[in-house]
Every structure is written in structure tokens, then in C-alpha cells.
Enzyme design. Structure first.
Site: not given
Ligand code: PLP
Length: 394
Positions: A183, A211, A242
């Protein structure tokens, strides 16, 4: 001893950071994910959102959410296993499984709960989890809470992963966990090699395609489509926060695994089901991704335009095939100054500093949306030039 003493100490530190104009969190943005947003009464070009295809503001998606609220109400008011499962939740799970090429899928109320709840339900004492050092916090938390042994391998480093796999007992259950797209830096997991190693050492694989979903692959199906590996990975997870323009997450896997998660994953069982309108929103997003391939094309065009523009200006841009463009700055203070300078000029970006990245590797995370116009991107580039030159970054 005062339990809250640490809060006072921490808040005092934050005050100092704010006084140095280095605090860029919790900014109030209305609405949050349009190409131009309003922050503190000021118009800003948004280069920090994960609304990659612009679907959070797509008329068809908005309409689907409104229709669902009218028909199903605002919330399910229960966990999924009691009275929180509607026809929309079940349909969404079938649609996600179809979209991601898995046998079945289970929906969680957040992406964080998805990763945490999948890892903790499937692993136990005696098992080994092999986790990339840059994995998202939700994976890290899942690893911590599981009673499994956790081995952290160097970022996307297959030699490091193999070394760790070779140290594991042959009889131990092994799970390799990786973000699909990382991310902060926009790097893409080397899934083909992870798969060969998993086969060699008899490990299972979990990929967090948060992502990649909607942004990677010829038709936006994500990292597996990108590598032509659909059906080859044991656990394919993702979030709705996202491209899918809502909040929630999912794990796609075999029916056997998904049925187990529905009755054994604690965040699934002991937390409220997402509102039915979330399911309607996500299904509408999947439909739009399939019906309007031009949005993905536009996302790629916008990303290339911005990447090339930043490079031409003299910024150091790390290579990426994703809409996350990492602009290397190095020094935390410079990254904050660039962020503050661009904010004054009406451009919203996110700085990424230690401990999110190693010390001395601060970067600016520019994220691109299909809905940004060329004019907006060009204006943002002009501002990057102005502030970058003033700070002697370029
Ligand atoms: C790679 C990744 N996994 C999991 C999450 C967690 O998801 P959520 O924000 O939908 O709880 C995020 C969000 O920031 C993320 O970037």
C-alpha cells in the site's frame, strides 16, 4: 500511577509536531473521494484517495446504495450469523467468488477484520506463518494474535522467503501471507515465485488484493488476473475501501475453507454485519468494472501521465504498475514541507515517513483516480514544480 499519563505525554508530542506544521492526519475533507475536494473551505485537487476508478461517485453505484437503504433500512443490526444475513450479503459473496475466480467467498465488515479474522481462524500453535516485512497492519495483527510461529521475510525477497521455508519443520502447516500490491510503495508481490516456493515446501498462500482489485489485470480482476494465476492461490482477500468504494472486505477460497470461516472466524461471528447498502454498493461497483472498461483505461492513462510528468520535472519516482506512485524524498522534514507546500497550493498528497518506511526513505504517496481530468493532473504537476523548486527537491 495514572493510566492516562501516556495520553498526556503523547498529546504533548503531537502538539509539537503540529506547531512545526508536520501533522497531516485527520484532515476534514468534504466530500472525501472526488477529484476536487473541499478542505477547510479551500478547493484541493485530490491525489491521496484510493477511489481508483472513481466509483464512489458513480451515479449507478450511488443509485444502488440509495435503493438498498430504502428497501432494507440503514443497518442490519446484528452479526451475520444471527439476523444480519440478507439476500444482498449472500448474493455479494457469490458475485465476489465469480469475480475473483474462487469457489466461494465470505464478506467481513472491514478489510482489517478480513485479514485478521482469516489468519487467526486458520492458524494455530505449531503452524508457521511467513509474512512479508511490508505487509499491512491487519496482517501483522492477525499474525500476532494467532498462536503460530511468525517468520518475517525481507520485502518481496524470494531468497529470504526460501531460507525461512527451508528452516521450517517439514511436517508443520505453513502459510505464506503477502499483500498483492503494497500500500505505501505500490510494489507488486512476486506471486509466480511465491507459488513455486509454496509448492516446493508444501505451504498455502494468502494474498491481500486490497489495492489490486479493480486496478490490476486486463479487466480489473486484480493481481491473479495480472499474473494469469486465477485459481492458483488458496486464499484471495480484499477490501471494499479502495476501488469497491465502500467499507468491508472478503476472503475468497474453496467452499470448505469459506464454510469454516463463516462459523469459526471471531471477527465475522462477533461483529455486526455490514449494512445491506454496502453489499448493494459493492455489487454495483463490480458491474461497472465489467461494463465500463474505459475507466480502467483512463486510470492507466492518468497514472502514466502523472508518473511521466513527475519524472520529467526531476522527481525520483519508483517504478510501479499500480495507481500508487511513490515519489522518493528521503528526509522526513522535506516530505512534510512538500506536503505542506502543496497543501497551500491546493494539492492534497500523503507523506509516508518512518516507521511506515525505513528511516531516510520518506516518500510522497501520490494515488491516482480515473475521475481526475488531465487539466487537474497538469495543475497538480505545475504545483509540484513550484513547491519542489522552492524546496530544492528538484
Ligand atoms: C493492503 C491493505 N490491507 C488491508 C487494509 C484494511 O482494509 P480496511 O481499511 O478496509 O479495513 C488496507 C487498508 O488500509 C490495506 O491497504
Amino acid at each position: 500511577m495514572d493510566l492516562f499519563a501516556k495520553c498526556r505525554k503523547f498529546n504533548a508530542q503531537v502538539k509539537v509536531v503540529k506547531s512545526l506544521n508536520q501533522f497531516f492526519y485527520l484532515r476534514e475533507i468534504d466530500p472525501p473521494a472526488t477529484p476536487t475536494v473541499t478542505m477547510g473551505g479551500k478547493k484541493m485537487i485530490m491525489l491521496g484517495s484510493n477511489n481508483y476508478l472513481g466509483l464512489a461517485n458513480h451515479p449507478k453505484v450511488i443509485e444502488a446504495a440509495i435503493k438498498a437503504v430504502k428497501k432494507f433500512g440503514t443497518g442490519a443490526c446484528s452479526s451475520r450469523i444471527l439476523t444480519g444475513t440478507t439476500s444482498l450479503h449472500n448474493k455479494l459473496e457469490r458475485e465476489l467468488a465469480r469475480f475473483k475466480g474462487t469457489e466461494d467467498a465470505v464478506v467481513f465488515s472491514t478489510g482489517f477484520m478480513t485479514m485478521m479474522g482469516t489468519i487467526t481462524a486458520l492458524t494455530e500453535e505449531g503452524d508457521v506463518i511467513l509474512s512479508d516485512e511490508f505487509n499491512h497492519a491487519s496482517i501483522v495483527e492477525g499474525c500476532r494474535l494467532s498462536r503460530a510461529q511468525v517468520k518475517v521475510y525481507k520485502h518481496n525477497d524470494m531468497k529470504s522467503l526460501e531460507e525461512m521455508l527451508s528452516e521450517c519443520k517439514r511436517s508443520a502447516n505453513k502459510l505464506i501471507v503477502t499483500d498483492g500490491v503494497f500500500s505505501m510503495k505500490g510494489s507488486v508481490a512476486n506471486l509466480p515465485e511465491i507459488k513455486s516456493l509454496a509448492d516446493k515446501y508444501k505451504a498455502k498462500i494468502m494474498v491481500d488484493d486490497a489495492h489490486g482489485t479493480g486496478a490490476l489485470g486486463a479487466t480489473g480482476r486484480g493481481i491473479l488476473e495480472h499474473f494469469d494465476m486465477e485459481g492458483a492461490i488458496d486464499l484471495v482477500c480484499g477490501t471494499f475501501s479502495k476501488t469497491l468504494s465502500s467499507a468491508g472486505g472478503f476472503t475468497g477460497a474453496s467452499s470448505e475453507v469459506v464454510s469454516f470461516l463463516r462459523l469459526q472466524s471471531r471477527p465475522f461471528i462477533f461483529s455486526a454485519s455490514s449494512p445491506p447498502s454496502v453489499a448493494a454498493t459493492v455489487m454495483a461497483c463490480l458491474e461497472v468494472i465489467e461494463e465500463e472498461p474505459e475507466l480502467l483505461e483512463r486510470l492507466h492513462k492518468n497514472t502514466e501521465f502523472m508518473k511521466q510528468g513527475l519524472k520529467d520535472l526531476g522527481f525520483e519516482v519508483e517504478e510501479t504498475i499500480t495507481p500508487i506512485i511513490p515519489v522518493l524524498i528521503g528526509n522526513d522534514r522535506k516530505a512534510f514541507k512538500l506536503t505542506g507546500g502543496l497543501e497551500k497550493e491546493g494539492v492534497f498528497i500523503n507523506p509516508v515517513v518512518y516507521p511506515a518506511v525505513p528511516k531516510g526513505s520518506a516518500l510522497i504517496r501520490v494515488s491516482i483516480m480515473a475521475s481526475l481530468s488531465t487539466d487537474e493532473l497538469q495543475t497538480a504537476l505545475d504545483k509540484f514544480k513550484l513547491v519542489g523548486k522552492k524546496l530544492r527537491i528538484i
